[in-house]
Scaffold this motif. Structure first.
Motif, PDB file in Angstrom:
ATOM      1  N   LYS A  15       1.025  -1.266   0.479  1.00 32.44           N
ATOM      2  CA  LYS A  15      -0.209  -0.076  -0.089  1.00 32.44           C
ATOM      3  C   LYS A  15       1.012   1.026  -0.226  1.00 32.44           C
ATOM      4  O   LYS A  15       1.382   1.460   1.136  1.00 32.44           O
ATOM      5  CB  LYS A  15      -1.061   0.309   0.775  1.00 32.44           C
ATOM      6  N   TYR A  42       1.771   5.702  -1.146  1.00 32.18           N
ATOM      7  CA  TYR A  42       0.459   6.574  -0.740  1.00 32.18           C
ATOM      8  C   TYR A  42       1.593   7.472  -2.158  1.00 32.18           C
ATOM      9  O   TYR A  42       2.521   7.524  -2.185  1.00 32.18           O
ATOM     10  CB  TYR A  42       1.003   8.091   0.435  1.00 32.18           C
ATOM     11  N   ILE A  85      -3.289  -2.395  -9.655  1.00 29.53           N
ATOM     12  CA  ILE A  85      -3.071  -1.373  -8.907  1.00 29.53           C
ATOM     13  C   ILE A  85      -4.649  -1.214  -8.671  1.00 29.53           C
ATOM     14  O   ILE A  85      -5.411  -1.190  -9.640  1.00 29.53           O
ATOM     15  CB  ILE A  85      -2.650  -0.026 -10.346  1.00 29.53           C
ATOM     16  N   TYR A  86      -4.843  -0.927  -7.782  1.00 29.15           N
ATOM     17  CA  TYR A  86      -6.516  -0.930  -7.259  1.00 29.15           C
ATOM     18  C   TYR A  86      -5.927   0.240  -6.120  1.00 29.15           C
ATOM     19  O   TYR A  86      -4.892   0.967  -5.821  1.00 29.15           O
ATOM     20  CB  TYR A  86      -6.977  -1.567  -5.778  1.00 29.15           C
ATOM     21  N   ASP A  87      -7.395   0.979  -5.849  1.00 22.68           N
ATOM     22  CA  ASP A  87      -7.547   2.393  -5.061  1.00 22.68           C
ATOM     23  C   ASP A  87      -7.846   2.400  -3.621  1.00 22.68           C
ATOM     24  O   ASP A  87      -7.764   0.957  -3.435  1.00 22.68           O
ATOM     25  CB  ASP A  87      -9.150   2.530  -6.087  1.00 22.68           C
ATOM     26  N   GLU A  88      -7.852   2.627  -2.950  1.00 14.87           N
ATOM     27  CA  GLU A  88      -8.062   2.678  -1.732  1.00 14.87           C
ATOM     28  C   GLU A  88      -8.818   1.359  -0.471  1.00 14.87           C
ATOM     29  O   GLU A  88      -8.336   1.210   0.243  1.00 14.87           O
ATOM     30  CB  GLU A  88      -7.838   3.902  -0.686  1.00 14.87           C
ATOM     31  N   ILE A 138      -7.760   0.708 -10.776  1.00 12.25           N
ATOM     32  CA  ILE A 138      -7.344   1.307 -11.673  1.00 12.25           C
ATOM     33  C   ILE A 138      -6.274   0.665 -12.873  1.00 12.25           C
ATOM     34  O   ILE A 138      -6.428   1.207 -13.757  1.00 12.25           O
ATOM     35  CB  ILE A 138      -6.323   2.426 -10.861  1.00 12.25           C
ATOM     36  N   LEU A 151      -1.221   7.498 -12.992  1.00 16.28           N
ATOM     37  CA  LEU A 151      -1.723   7.723 -11.497  1.00 16.28           C
ATOM     38  C   LEU A 151      -2.432   9.010 -10.971  1.00 16.28           C
ATOM     39  O   LEU A 151      -3.291   9.029 -10.291  1.00 16.28           O
ATOM     40  CB  LEU A 151      -1.169   6.706 -10.933  1.00 16.28           C
ATOM     41  N   ARG A 209      -3.436  10.272  -2.583  1.00 18.49           N
ATOM     42  CA  ARG A 209      -4.199   9.183  -3.133  1.00 18.49           C
ATOM     43  C   ARG A 209      -3.432   8.070  -2.481  1.00 18.49           C
ATOM     44  O   ARG A 209      -2.591   8.053  -2.501  1.00 18.49           O
ATOM     45  CB  ARG A 209      -5.174   8.694  -4.260  1.00 18.49           C
ATOM     46  N   TRP A 210      -4.683   7.236  -1.260  1.00 21.04           N
ATOM     47  CA  TRP A 210      -3.189   5.646  -1.777  1.00 21.04           C
ATOM     48  C   TRP A 210      -3.858   4.857  -2.203  1.00 21.04           C
ATOM     49  O   TRP A 210      -5.213   4.282  -3.114  1.00 21.04           O
ATOM     50  CB  TRP A 210      -3.936   4.891   0.045  1.00 21.04           C
ATOM     51  N   ILE A 211      -2.743   3.704  -2.630  1.00 26.21           N
ATOM     52  CA  ILE A 211      -3.145   2.907  -4.287  1.00 26.21           C
ATOM     53  C   ILE A 211      -3.473   1.072  -3.376  1.00 26.21           C
ATOM     54  O   ILE A 211      -1.854   1.390  -2.497  1.00 26.21           O
ATOM     55  CB  ILE A 211      -3.066   3.407  -4.755  1.00 26.21           C
ATOM     56  N   TRP A 212      -3.210   0.299  -3.708  1.00 32.30           N
ATOM     57  CA  TRP A 212      -2.470  -0.669  -3.596  1.00 32.30           C
ATOM     58  C   TRP A 212      -2.037  -1.360  -4.617  1.00 32.30           C
ATOM     59  O   TRP A 212      -2.743  -1.439  -6.192  1.00 32.30           O
ATOM     60  CB  TRP A 212      -4.159  -1.737  -3.542  1.00 32.30           C
TER      61      TRP A 212
END
Length: 346
Positions: free
Chosen positions: A8, A10, A96-99, A105, A117, A150-153
């Protein structure tokens, strides 16, 4: 290098530079007028798929990525420069995923793929931009727009053509070591494999990538043992090689346990073609061989292949079967069992 398949992070794109309020004040120029330049755009945050990486370990030690701020505008109509971008270097197969962890994404599937991004903020207008016939000395300028944060996974799903599944100590790592140059840990106790391994297999003039994942036990979808978190690494495989340890008393039950975990994981794996094989054939007592083979055949719906990595019995036949399925992409075979259409009959 440690294997890390989830991280995860930022990200923040750069703010735009502010516009400038400036007037020409030069000798012999009677009416100078405004000459404030515009601010530069903030830097963007990009994700790029690169070769040579097979883990997300870099993102364990750095979780914050911020692009540079755009340069402010200056007098003499000098516009500010754009802020420097930030690029996240990712291995092939990273999603890549949203928070929220559910909204995808991007899916990075080939080297050279780039995805934006977060876009940098636009720069503000300088006062020269606001000059009109009725307002020839504007004293206003715009600030730059803020960047996005944003935070992303990041989730890595290894890209392989074939995947090895089975209970712990079913001989998966031994099989991979025998057919490729990979060197997975091999021992006579369960859970020797703690992270996925990849190997390039060569058979009959063709090459394909095979993935070995840690063994599954009953209740893995509920987090028991190592859980089913590594099953994502065989989601992209076209075929699964399901190894069942022939030295245990009930191979049919071993098959049903792993099959139940694949079904519980979801349709992605439940619908994949699989080649079922009885492994460790050299260690099966002669008087028990036919009995255990029939037990497994009854459980999977067809006669399984028989393998021995130690004596290489059945190895080439298994590789040819896997290679044919990979070459065909989607197998349309009348020999598929009507009640078990996701199992391939050799």
């Amino acid at each position: 290098m440690k294997f890390l398949d989830e991280a995860k992070v930022y990200i923040r794109s750069g703010d735009g530079g502010a516009g400038c309020v400036s007037f020409r004040r030069e000798k012999y120029i009677e009416f100078g007028g405004p000459d404030g330049g515009d601010g530069g755009r903030g830097g963007d945050v990009w994700a790029e798929c690169v070769d040579g990486l097979n883990t997300l370990i870099d993102y364990r030690y750095q979780q914050h990525f911020k692009a540079k701020v755009g340069v402010h505008g200056m007098g003499r109509n000098l516009a500010g420069g754009k802020g420097d971008d930030v690029t996240l270097k990712l291995p092939v197969g990273t999603q890549i995923y949203d928070e929220d962890g559910e909204t995808m994404i991007a899916d990075m599937t080939h080297v050279g793929q780039r995805v934006q991004l977060a876009k940098g903020g636009n720069g503000g207008f300088g006062n020269a931009h606001f000059k009109t016939s009725t307002n020839q000395a504007p004293r206003r300028a715009n600030p730059g727009l803020e960047g996005l944060e944003r935070w992303i996974w990041l989730r890595l799903k290894l890209i392989a053509d074939a995947g090895l599944v089975g209970l712990p100590n079913a001989g998966k790592s031994t099989f991979l070591a025998a057919v490729s140059a990979a060197k997975p840990k091999i021992a006579d106790y369960p859970f020797t494999t703690l992270h996925p391994n990849l190997g390039v297999v060569r058979s009959d003039g063709r090459e394909f990538v095979m993935a070995d994942i840690p063994g599954l036990i009953e209740g893995a979808h509920e987090g028991i043992g190592l859980g089913d978190r590594f099953l994502g690494h065989v989601e992209r495989c076209r075929v699964l090689l399901h190894l069942v340890d022939g030295t245990q008393e009930d191979p049919a039950e071993a098959y049903r346990v792993v099959r139940g975990e694949l079904d519980a994981y979801g349709d992605v794996l439940a619908e994949k073609l699989e080649v079922v094989a009885l492994s460790k054939a050299d260690a099966i007592p002669e008087e028990e061989f036919e009995k255990r083979k029939k037990q497994l055949a009854k459980a999977c719906g067809h006669v399984p292949m028989v393998l021995s990595a130690a004596t290489r019995v059945g190895m080439e036949e298994a590789l040819r079967a896997i290679g044919r399925i990979i070459d065909q992409g989607k197998l349309e075979d009348p020999n598929l069992h009507p009640s078990n259409k996701d199992t391939w009959r050799p």
